[in-house]
Design a protein around this motif. Sequence first.
Motif, PDB file in Angstrom:
ATOM      1  N   GLY A 257       6.427 -19.146   0.022  1.00  0.00           N
ATOM      2  CA  GLY A 257       6.196 -17.791   0.511  1.00  0.00           C
ATOM      3  C   GLY A 257       7.232 -17.206   1.447  1.00  0.00           C
ATOM      4  O   GLY A 257       8.011 -17.907   2.097  1.00  0.00           O
ATOM      5  N   ARG A 258       7.219 -15.871   1.518  1.00  0.00           N
ATOM      6  CA  ARG A 258       8.138 -15.114   2.356  1.00  0.00           C
ATOM      7  C   ARG A 258       7.945 -15.419   3.837  1.00  0.00           C
ATOM      8  O   ARG A 258       8.900 -15.498   4.610  1.00  0.00           O
ATOM      9  CB  ARG A 258       7.934 -13.605   2.105  1.00  0.00           C
ATOM     10  N   ALA A 259       6.686 -15.568   4.244  1.00  0.00           N
ATOM     11  CA  ALA A 259       6.409 -15.803   5.675  1.00  0.00           C
ATOM     12  C   ALA A 259       7.107 -17.065   6.166  1.00  0.00           C
ATOM     13  O   ALA A 259       7.618 -17.101   7.290  1.00  0.00           O
ATOM     14  CB  ALA A 259       4.903 -15.899   5.914  1.00  0.00           C
ATOM     15  N   ASN A 260       7.148 -18.107   5.342  1.00  0.00           N
ATOM     16  CA  ASN A 260       7.800 -19.342   5.780  1.00  0.00           C
ATOM     17  C   ASN A 260       9.320 -19.212   5.793  1.00  0.00           C
ATOM     18  O   ASN A 260       9.991 -19.860   6.604  1.00  0.00           O
ATOM     19  CB  ASN A 260       7.338 -20.524   4.934  1.00  0.00           C
TER      20      ASN A 260
ATOM     21  N   LEU B  90      -4.444 -21.879   4.721  1.00  0.00           N
ATOM     22  CA  LEU B  90      -5.120 -21.436   5.936  1.00  0.00           C
ATOM     23  C   LEU B  90      -4.804 -19.963   6.181  1.00  0.00           C
ATOM     24  O   LEU B  90      -3.649 -19.550   6.125  1.00  0.00           O
ATOM     25  CB  LEU B  90      -4.623 -22.261   7.131  1.00  0.00           C
ATOM     26  N   ALA B  91      -5.846 -19.162   6.432  1.00  0.00           N
ATOM     27  CA  ALA B  91      -5.640 -17.748   6.776  1.00  0.00           C
ATOM     28  C   ALA B  91      -6.707 -17.367   7.795  1.00  0.00           C
ATOM     29  O   ALA B  91      -7.894 -17.411   7.507  1.00  0.00           O
ATOM     30  CB  ALA B  91      -5.744 -16.874   5.528  1.00  0.00           C
ATOM     31  N   LYS B  92      -6.260 -16.996   9.020  1.00  0.00           N
ATOM     32  CA  LYS B  92      -7.214 -16.847  10.126  1.00  0.00           C
ATOM     33  C   LYS B  92      -7.485 -15.405  10.520  1.00  0.00           C
ATOM     34  O   LYS B  92      -8.402 -15.143  11.281  1.00  0.00           O
ATOM     35  CB  LYS B  92      -6.674 -17.583  11.363  1.00  0.00           C
TER      36      LYS B  92
ATOM     37  N   THR C 257      -1.033 -14.711   2.689  1.00  0.00           N
ATOM     38  CA  THR C 257      -1.547 -15.749   1.789  1.00  0.00           C
ATOM     39  C   THR C 257      -1.792 -15.211   0.380  1.00  0.00           C
ATOM     40  O   THR C 257      -1.516 -15.892  -0.611  1.00  0.00           O
ATOM     41  CB  THR C 257      -2.834 -16.364   2.376  1.00  0.00           C
ATOM     42  N   PHE C 258      -2.302 -13.978   0.289  1.00  0.00           N
ATOM     43  CA  PHE C 258      -2.520 -13.391  -1.042  1.00  0.00           C
ATOM     44  C   PHE C 258      -1.203 -13.310  -1.820  1.00  0.00           C
ATOM     45  O   PHE C 258      -1.195 -13.372  -3.045  1.00  0.00           O
ATOM     46  CB  PHE C 258      -3.140 -11.992  -0.940  1.00  0.00           C
ATOM     47  N   SER C 259      -0.085 -13.152  -1.102  1.00  0.00           N
ATOM     48  CA  SER C 259       1.201 -13.044  -1.804  1.00  0.00           C
ATOM     49  C   SER C 259       1.673 -14.405  -2.333  1.00  0.00           C
ATOM     50  O   SER C 259       2.606 -14.469  -3.130  1.00  0.00           O
ATOM     51  CB  SER C 259       2.260 -12.444  -0.872  1.00  0.00           C
TER      52      SER C 259
ATOM     53  N   ASP D  44      -7.314  -6.433   2.700  1.00  0.00           N
ATOM     54  CA  ASP D  44      -7.342  -5.737   1.411  1.00  0.00           C
ATOM     55  C   ASP D  44      -7.670  -6.727   0.292  1.00  0.00           C
ATOM     56  O   ASP D  44      -6.779  -7.333  -0.315  1.00  0.00           O
ATOM     57  CB  ASP D  44      -5.981  -5.069   1.157  1.00  0.00           C
ATOM     58  N   TYR D  45      -8.975  -6.873   0.012  1.00  0.00           N
ATOM     59  CA  TYR D  45      -9.403  -7.844  -1.003  1.00  0.00           C
ATOM     60  C   TYR D  45      -9.197  -7.344  -2.430  1.00  0.00           C
ATOM     61  O   TYR D  45      -9.395  -8.096  -3.379  1.00  0.00           O
ATOM     62  CB  TYR D  45     -10.864  -8.243  -0.777  1.00  0.00           C
ATOM     63  N   THR D  46      -8.770  -6.073  -2.607  1.00  0.00           N
ATOM     64  CA  THR D  46      -8.482  -5.612  -3.974  1.00  0.00           C
ATOM     65  C   THR D  46      -7.287  -6.380  -4.555  1.00  0.00           C
ATOM     66  O   THR D  46      -7.096  -6.387  -5.776  1.00  0.00           O
ATOM     67  CB  THR D  46      -8.179  -4.096  -4.022  1.00  0.00           C
ATOM     68  N   ARG D  47      -6.514  -7.038  -3.694  1.00  0.00           N
ATOM     69  CA  ARG D  47      -5.400  -7.854  -4.191  1.00  0.00           C
ATOM     70  C   ARG D  47      -5.883  -9.056  -5.005  1.00  0.00           C
ATOM     71  O   ARG D  47      -5.082  -9.732  -5.653  1.00  0.00           O
ATOM     72  CB  ARG D  47      -4.551  -8.355  -3.014  1.00  0.00           C
ATOM     73  N   LEU D  48      -7.185  -9.357  -4.930  1.00  0.00           N
ATOM     74  CA  LEU D  48      -7.732 -10.494  -5.689  1.00  0.00           C
ATOM     75  C   LEU D  48      -8.304 -10.072  -7.043  1.00  0.00           C
ATOM     76  O   LEU D  48      -8.877 -10.893  -7.757  1.00  0.00           O
ATOM     77  CB  LEU D  48      -8.821 -11.196  -4.866  1.00  0.00           C
TER      78      LEU D  48
END
Length: 412
Positions: free
Chosen positions: A252-255, A304-306, A314-316, A346-350
């Motif tokens: 992922g991008r965040a890391n 993990l997503a807090k 995490t969705f990405s 934004d749960y529409t990403r699922l």
Amino acid sequence: MAGNSDPLSPRAKLAVTAGRAVAAASRAAGRGSGSVIGGRVALKLDPDLLARLAQHLDVILVSATNGKTTTTRLIAEALRAAGPVVSNALGANMPAGITSALAGGSDAKYAVIEVDEKYLAGVARDTDPKCIALLNLSRDQLDRAAETRMMAEHWREGLAGSKAVVVANADDPLVVWAASSSPNVVWVAAGQMWKDDAWSCPSCGGVMQRPGDDWFCGECGFRRPTPSWALSGDHVLDPHGSAWPIHLQLPGRANKANAASSAAVAAVFGVPPQVALERMYQVQAVAGRYDVVQFQQRDLRLLLAKNPAGWLETFSLIDPPPTPVILSVNARSADGTDTSWLWDVDYTRLTGHPIFVLGDRKLDLAVRLEVANQSFQVCDTLDQAVQLAPPGRIEVIANYTAFQDLRRRVGN
């Protein structure tokens, strides 16, 4: 080196020994690592112990709402190129846990310490850090953490005039405002997916303008500083304009953003970007996060997503539909008992993923998913969710204590 030129006082030695004994007893009783209870006992016996233990170390503090455990691990790996490192790698990030970690590092040269946002100013006062990394600030644990601007103000006051080199994310206005009170700041363009906590100017309250990746306040002129380090795709750009490839096993991008900040920190201590980034490849999982485990003949990836910022990142990461997704949310004291933050995600990403819902607050999450027009099933146990999930690897996303529950269940 720690303990050489100025050995600990008898009182401090007694505190360290007692802390270790209590921690060992706690582990033997199956109550976790014992680092927090051990540190509490040690600090009771010698309230100045944290400062004494930090005295002979080059201390690096890492604070943020998201990514601090991973970034702490990445910095620790990078700095091992320059000498022995002690770190609170398992995330016990309040003074007791930090004291425990430092007590175990008698031969270390560097201490890389993750610090809970609320404790940053106090730990910085005690440990006299050489470097402080500030990654982001977003809403988290709404029942007890101050709202984000108050947290930024707490950092700003606590870091004013600090001798430390502050490595700070230029893309987060709250972090920039907090870090601007420090005389020595290295700005990193690490990016910011979640922007909903920084639409008003932290300096004057005006409306923030956000053209492209830039930001500025149209009213007081507070603006994004020019970064000297930047994340650019799969590379880190250093202050000389050289691009260094990022080699990570973490997704992922965040890391990649965490790696960019970590490379900037390592450079403060003379570790070149190429060496730092190559060493970061060693990190495969961080306290179980990103692990792929086998459970009931299925592959589960634990994520993990807090808080809303963490869920967005995490969705990405997750595999595309129709990959099944298990979501688990608790609201115990370590998570924060207020779950209203679910409405900011934004749960529409699922959409298109088969979704299975678990945890103490599964009904809160179910209501939120219903409003987002998602189809889902509420389950009582992980076992049930895995049995109902269609074939393929399952993505499991959980908040803090729910994540620990799941790790115990899968034997991780």
